[in-house]
Every structure is written in C-alpha cells, then in structure tokens.
Design an enzyme around this catalytic site. Structure first.
Site, PDB file in Angstrom:
ATOM      1  N   HIS A  71       9.339 -24.794   8.098  1.00 37.02           N
ATOM      2  CA  HIS A  71       8.324 -25.553   8.846  1.00 37.02           C
ATOM      3  C   HIS A  71       6.892 -25.264   8.425  1.00 37.02           C
ATOM      4  O   HIS A  71       6.040 -26.151   8.517  1.00 37.02           O
ATOM      5  CB  HIS A  71       8.467 -25.271  10.349  1.00 37.02           C
ATOM      6  CG  HIS A  71       9.682 -25.914  10.955  1.00 37.02           C
ATOM      7  ND1 HIS A  71       9.935 -25.909  12.310  1.00 37.02           N
ATOM      8  CD2 HIS A  71      10.716 -26.590  10.392  1.00 37.02           C
ATOM      9  CE1 HIS A  71      11.085 -26.544  12.560  1.00 37.02           C
ATOM     10  NE2 HIS A  71      11.579 -26.963  11.404  1.00 37.02           N
TER      11      HIS A  71
ATOM     12  N   ASP B  75       0.861  -1.181   0.000  1.00 35.09           N
ATOM     13  CA  ASP B  75       0.000   0.000   0.000  1.00 35.09           C
ATOM     14  C   ASP B  75       0.900   1.235   0.000  1.00 35.09           C
ATOM     15  O   ASP B  75       2.131   1.125  -0.146  1.00 35.09           O
ATOM     16  CB  ASP B  75      -1.034  -0.038   1.149  1.00 35.09           C
ATOM     17  CG  ASP B  75      -0.412   0.201   2.522  1.00 35.09           C
ATOM     18  OD1 ASP B  75       0.823   0.357   2.631  1.00 35.09           O
ATOM     19  OD2 ASP B  75      -1.177   0.231   3.496  1.00 35.09           O
ATOM     20  N   HIS B  76       0.304   2.417   0.168  1.00 36.29           N
ATOM     21  CA  HIS B  76       1.068   3.676   0.078  1.00 36.29           C
ATOM     22  C   HIS B  76       2.209   3.744   1.103  1.00 36.29           C
ATOM     23  O   HIS B  76       3.189   4.427   0.877  1.00 36.29           O
ATOM     24  CB  HIS B  76       0.117   4.868   0.254  1.00 36.29           C
ATOM     25  CG  HIS B  76      -0.865   4.670   1.361  1.00 36.29           C
ATOM     26  ND1 HIS B  76      -2.003   3.904   1.207  1.00 36.29           N
ATOM     27  CD2 HIS B  76      -0.865   5.074   2.657  1.00 36.29           C
ATOM     28  CE1 HIS B  76      -2.669   3.871   2.344  1.00 36.29           C
ATOM     29  NE2 HIS B  76      -2.002   4.561   3.244  1.00 36.29           N
TER      30      HIS B  76
ATOM     31  N   GLY C  65       2.053  -0.662   6.364  1.00 36.00           N
ATOM     32  CA  GLY C  65       2.736   0.063   7.429  1.00 36.00           C
ATOM     33  C   GLY C  65       3.329  -0.857   8.475  1.00 36.00           C
ATOM     34  O   GLY C  65       4.502  -0.755   8.838  1.00 36.00           O
ATOM     35  N   THR C  66       2.515  -1.785   8.964  1.00 32.39           N
ATOM     36  CA  THR C  66       2.963  -2.737   9.981  1.00 32.39           C
ATOM     37  C   THR C  66       3.171  -4.145   9.439  1.00 32.39           C
ATOM     38  O   THR C  66       3.764  -4.986  10.117  1.00 32.39           O
ATOM     39  CB  THR C  66       1.891  -2.859  11.086  1.00 32.39           C
ATOM     40  OG1 THR C  66       0.672  -3.276  10.458  1.00 32.39           O
ATOM     41  CG2 THR C  66       1.683  -1.538  11.797  1.00 32.39           C
ATOM     42  N   GLY C  67       2.627  -4.437   8.288  1.00 31.34           N
ATOM     43  CA  GLY C  67       2.601  -5.806   7.743  1.00 31.34           C
ATOM     44  C   GLY C  67       1.428  -6.601   8.279  1.00 31.34           C
ATOM     45  O   GLY C  67       1.108  -7.682   7.777  1.00 31.34           O
ATOM     46  N   ILE C  68       0.766  -6.065   9.304  1.00 31.78           N
ATOM     47  CA  ILE C  68      -0.302  -6.832   9.967  1.00 31.78           C
ATOM     48  C   ILE C  68      -1.579  -6.869   9.123  1.00 31.78           C
ATOM     49  O   ILE C  68      -2.182  -7.933   8.928  1.00 31.78           O
ATOM     50  CB  ILE C  68      -0.597  -6.260  11.369  1.00 31.78           C
ATOM     51  CG1 ILE C  68       0.632  -6.428  12.272  1.00 31.78           C
ATOM     52  CG2 ILE C  68      -1.792  -6.979  12.003  1.00 31.78           C
ATOM     53  CD1 ILE C  68       0.508  -5.735  13.629  1.00 31.78           C
ATOM     54  N   GLY C  69      -1.989  -5.720   8.604  1.00 30.13           N
ATOM     55  CA  GLY C  69      -3.198  -5.705   7.776  1.00 30.13           C
ATOM     56  C   GLY C  69      -3.054  -6.619   6.577  1.00 30.13           C
ATOM     57  O   GLY C  69      -3.958  -7.403   6.259  1.00 30.13           O
ATOM     58  N   MET C  70      -1.901  -6.555   5.932  1.00 30.67           N
ATOM     59  CA  MET C  70      -1.646  -7.424   4.771  1.00 30.67           C
ATOM     60  C   MET C  70      -1.705  -8.897   5.178  1.00 30.67           C
ATOM     61  O   MET C  70      -2.250  -9.734   4.454  1.00 30.67           O
ATOM     62  CB  MET C  70      -0.282  -7.127   4.165  1.00 30.67           C
ATOM     63  CG  MET C  70      -0.223  -5.856   3.332  1.00 30.67           C
ATOM     64  SD  MET C  70      -1.216  -5.957   1.825  1.00 30.67           S
ATOM     65  CE  MET C  70      -0.513  -4.584   0.891  1.00 30.67           C
TER      66      MET C  70
ATOM     67  N   ARG D  81       7.487 -34.348   8.925  1.00 26.06           N
ATOM     68  CA  ARG D  81       6.424 -34.154   9.928  1.00 26.06           C
ATOM     69  C   ARG D  81       5.715 -32.811   9.755  1.00 26.06           C
ATOM     70  O   ARG D  81       4.557 -32.649  10.153  1.00 26.06           O
ATOM     71  CB  ARG D  81       6.994 -34.264  11.339  1.00 26.06           C
ATOM     72  CG  ARG D  81       7.957 -33.165  11.731  1.00 26.06           C
ATOM     73  CD  ARG D  81       8.642 -33.455  13.054  1.00 26.06           C
ATOM     74  NE  ARG D  81       9.427 -32.341  13.550  1.00 26.06           N
ATOM     75  CZ  ARG D  81      10.636 -31.980  13.091  1.00 26.06           C
ATOM     76  NH1 ARG D  81      11.188 -32.652  12.110  1.00 26.06           N
ATOM     77  NH2 ARG D  81      11.282 -30.957  13.610  1.00 26.06           N
ATOM     78  N   HIS D  82       6.401 -31.867   9.108  1.00 27.28           N
ATOM     79  CA  HIS D  82       5.779 -30.552   8.928  1.00 27.28           C
ATOM     80  C   HIS D  82       4.670 -30.585   7.881  1.00 27.28           C
ATOM     81  O   HIS D  82       3.747 -29.788   7.929  1.00 27.28           O
ATOM     82  CB  HIS D  82       6.846 -29.514   8.564  1.00 27.28           C
ATOM     83  CG  HIS D  82       7.916 -29.427   9.615  1.00 27.28           C
ATOM     84  ND1 HIS D  82       7.648 -28.995  10.886  1.00 27.28           N
ATOM     85  CD2 HIS D  82       9.218 -29.797   9.595  1.00 27.28           C
ATOM     86  CE1 HIS D  82       8.758 -29.073  11.609  1.00 27.28           C
ATOM     87  NE2 HIS D  82       9.720 -29.562  10.845  1.00 27.28           N
TER      88      HIS D  82
HETATM   89  C1  RB5 Z   1      -2.088   2.622   6.280  1.00 27.40           C
HETATM   90  O1  RB5 Z   1      -1.999   3.866   6.880  1.00 27.40           O
HETATM   91  C2  RB5 Z   1      -1.904   1.527   7.320  1.00 27.40           C
HETATM   92  O2  RB5 Z   1      -3.062   1.367   8.073  1.00 27.40           O
HETATM   93  C3  RB5 Z   1      -1.524   0.242   6.627  1.00 27.40           C
HETATM   94  O3  RB5 Z   1      -0.359   0.436   5.908  1.00 27.40           O
HETATM   95  C4  RB5 Z   1      -1.237  -0.962   7.489  1.00 27.40           C
HETATM   96  O4  RB5 Z   1      -0.288  -0.674   8.475  1.00 27.40           O
HETATM   97  C5  RB5 Z   1      -2.359  -1.721   8.004  1.00 27.40           C
HETATM   98  O5  RB5 Z   1      -2.181  -2.770   8.651  1.00 27.40           O
END
Ligand code: RB5
Length: 145
Positions: free
Chosen positions: A96, A7-8, A64-69, A130-131
């Site tokens: 694994h 993303d941006h 931004g965090t990789g978490i949303g993705m 096993r994995h």
């Molecule tokens: C975008 O501002 C931010 O929310 C996105 O990049 C991401 O971190 C979401 O998990």
C-alpha cells in the site's frame, strides 16, 4: 541490488540479513558500519542516496530501535521509510505505501525475525491502483512543504 546499513547497534543483525538473503540470491551494497561507533543519520543518508539515484532498488537500515534511522531516512526526498517489526505491517507497507526503505531495531527484534521481515519486504510488490493516488499525495506534501 539492495542497499543496507546500520549503526554500531545493528552490526550483528545486518550480517545475519546479508548472510540469510544472499543465500536466496539477493545482492547487497553494504554502507557500513562494520563495528566502529557511528552516527546513524550518516548511514541513513548513504543508503537513501543509493535508492534515490536508482543504483539500488530498495534499502534496509538498522539501528537500536529503528526509529532514528526511519526519522532520518524520511527526510530524504523520494524516500518512504517504514519501521517494521511484524509481518503484516511489513507486507502492507510494500503493498500500500510502496515503501522503498525498511528500518528495524536491533535492540527490539531478534535476528531470525528480522531476516524473515527483510525477505517479506524484498519480495512483496506494490499494489498500485488507489494506493498510487495516495503516494502521489505524499509526494505533493514533500514537494510543497
Ligand atoms: C545508538 O545508541 C542508538 O541511539 C541508535 O542505535 C538508535 O536506536 C537511534 O534511534
């Protein structure tokens, strides 16, 4: 062929990875964004589609965090997405978990580290044995819930 998208928040990191790993022989299919603001699930869906169709071997997703993705990618049947921020986890999620997507945070990691982690992810194989049974159990959860 490796699918990649961001993303941006991840444009600079994505470019750094494409530049560093193209020089080492990897080829990328870039699913954007090139800079304009976008919603990360849209990019996650596009990159995951290239992996589940077999057009790309693995994928890399950056926000931004990789978490949303990683949350979005793990909703796609057949995707095992790992949020990567250190070399040990990155290596072992290939060995694994046979992860087929790596996610990274552009606001939590430097570009140099991200390039190193991407190289580990793309050059480490699955151990099997096993994995594989455990991967099959994950697939069973996916198919029955
Ligand atoms: C975008 O501002 C931010 O929310 C996105 O990049 C991401 O971190 C979401 O998990």
């Amino acid at each position: 062929m490796i699918a990649i998208g961001c993303d941006h928040a991840g444009v600079e990191m994505k470019k750094a990875i494409i530049d560093a790993l193209s020089a080492k022989g990897f080829e990328f299919k870039d699913m954007g964004t090139d800079g304009e603001p976008c919603d990360y699930p849209v990019v996650a869906k596009a990159v995951c589609g290239l992996v589940t169709s077999g057009e790309c071997e693995r994928g890399i997703l950056i926000c931004g965090t990789g978490i949303g993705m990683s949350i979005a990618a793990n909703k796609v049947k057949g995707i095992r997405a790992a949020l990567c921020s250190d070399s040990f986890s990155t290596r072992f999620t290939r060995l694994h978990n046979d992860s087929n997507i790596m996610c990274m945070g552009a606001r939590t990691l430097g570009c140099g580290l991200a390039c190193d982690l991407a190289e580990i992810f793309l050059t480490t194989g699955f151990e099997g044995g096993r994995h594989q049974r455990r991967i099959d159990l994950i697939t069973d959860i996916e198919n029955n819930n």
